[in-house]
Design an enzyme around this catalytic site. Sequence first.
Site, PDB file in Angstrom:
ATOM      1  N   ASP A 140       5.046  10.500  -5.913  1.00  0.00           N
ATOM      2  CA  ASP A 140       5.905  11.122  -6.911  1.00  0.00           C
ATOM      3  C   ASP A 140       5.140  11.679  -8.103  1.00  0.00           C
ATOM      4  O   ASP A 140       4.017  11.282  -8.401  1.00  0.00           O
ATOM      5  CB  ASP A 140       6.967  10.137  -7.395  1.00  0.00           C
ATOM      6  CG  ASP A 140       6.388   8.845  -7.958  1.00  0.00           C
ATOM      7  OD1 ASP A 140       5.366   8.367  -7.415  1.00  0.00           O
ATOM      8  OD2 ASP A 140       6.941   8.309  -8.938  1.00  0.00           O
ATOM      9  N   GLU A 159       6.735   5.624  -7.562  1.00  0.00           N
ATOM     10  CA  GLU A 159       5.903   4.622  -8.242  1.00  0.00           C
ATOM     11  C   GLU A 159       6.112   4.647  -9.744  1.00  0.00           C
ATOM     12  O   GLU A 159       5.988   3.623 -10.407  1.00  0.00           O
ATOM     13  CB  GLU A 159       4.417   4.860  -7.910  1.00  0.00           C
ATOM     14  CG  GLU A 159       3.477   3.768  -8.380  1.00  0.00           C
ATOM     15  CD  GLU A 159       3.131   3.819  -9.865  1.00  0.00           C
ATOM     16  OE1 GLU A 159       2.962   2.747 -10.484  1.00  0.00           O
ATOM     17  OE2 GLU A 159       3.025   4.935 -10.423  1.00  0.00           O
TER      18      GLU A 159
END
Length: 384
Positions: free
Chosen positions: A78, A136
């Site tokens: 991400d 994350e």
Amino acid sequence: MPIKNRISDFEKEMIKWRHYFHQYPELAYEEKNTSKKIVTLLKEFGIDKIEEGVGGTGVVGEINNGKGKSIGLRADMDALPIQEENKDNKYRSKNKGVMHACGHDGHTTMLLGAAKYLSETRNFKGKVVLVFQPAEEGFAGAKAMIDDGLLERFPIDEIYGMHNMPGLEKGVLAVQEGPRLAAADNFSVEIIGKGAHGAMPSNSIDPIVCCSSIIQNLQHIVSRNSNPKETLVVTVASFNSGSANNIIPKSAIITGTVRYYNYDIGKLAEKRFKEIIINTCKAYGARSKIVFTKGYPATINHENPSSFAFSAAKKVVGLKATDKQNPMMGSEDFSYFLNKVPGAFAWIGNGKSASLHNPKYDFNDDVLSIGSSYLSTLAEDFLK
């Protein structure tokens, strides 16, 4: 520096993958295009088993080469809600307000490079589980994948991860046992008093004065309650109250974070945190609404896997491998994996660059082959 020759051969391909991910960053649990690209590449590599949608948008690949142990290799996918400022960068983000300001585009690419190499060579016996993890950045994608049955569907004996580190010499691999990153709890506290005209403070229960005292008292948790040999940080990061210069407001709100490595220290900090707020409010005649949220656990490397990872790092970068990197107070959700499976988390030096979460940050393409060689070496040595 013994980077694997086959990985060097397709380094230019890896750079193209990395630049693609950088151009099309996606936020937590929105990594649909990223996941699609990963799946397309894994299919091209001939990965034996691919499963999509694990933990939301996660992708898991498995390379199976006979009976043996199983090793997990993890990369996060991400991006962050930051507008990129690298205007001269030809592959800069095309998604407004979103960029890979933490290097997850590089982490994903390094794991893809290892996947391609390991699928081609298969110089091991057992299974390599490739974990491409979403979310994350504050949204616990690792936990989501575990809760979605990742470890049941893909049993793993040990797991390894890696993160780039700006300021650390380019190509250095740092890994050692013990705490690497801190647990990160968060809080939001509303102090409720009684509003009044600023000229008539005796008619009020001033939440600003009460809050000011609370902020001071919270610092005593570290200086007077916690063992000085243990690491603890209590930070009040915001204080908001009032809207006029002649009105004492009814309430005030503070927010912040508590960081630590030792679980018992974390419990102590939470207990004293709540006691201080409740008792300080009592002294001022105010009330409180406390929201204390447990965040990521501490990232603590296991002893034997750390030694093993360090030996793999030495094979790849020689004297640029180190087991003397100081732990940090940032947090990382790889900790959820380490709480379930033995393993270790490493740093790879990004060289001189803007810091992580900075709009001018960029991952260093020069370390892609190093990182892929390290991950590949971990797999081959573990599954000899």
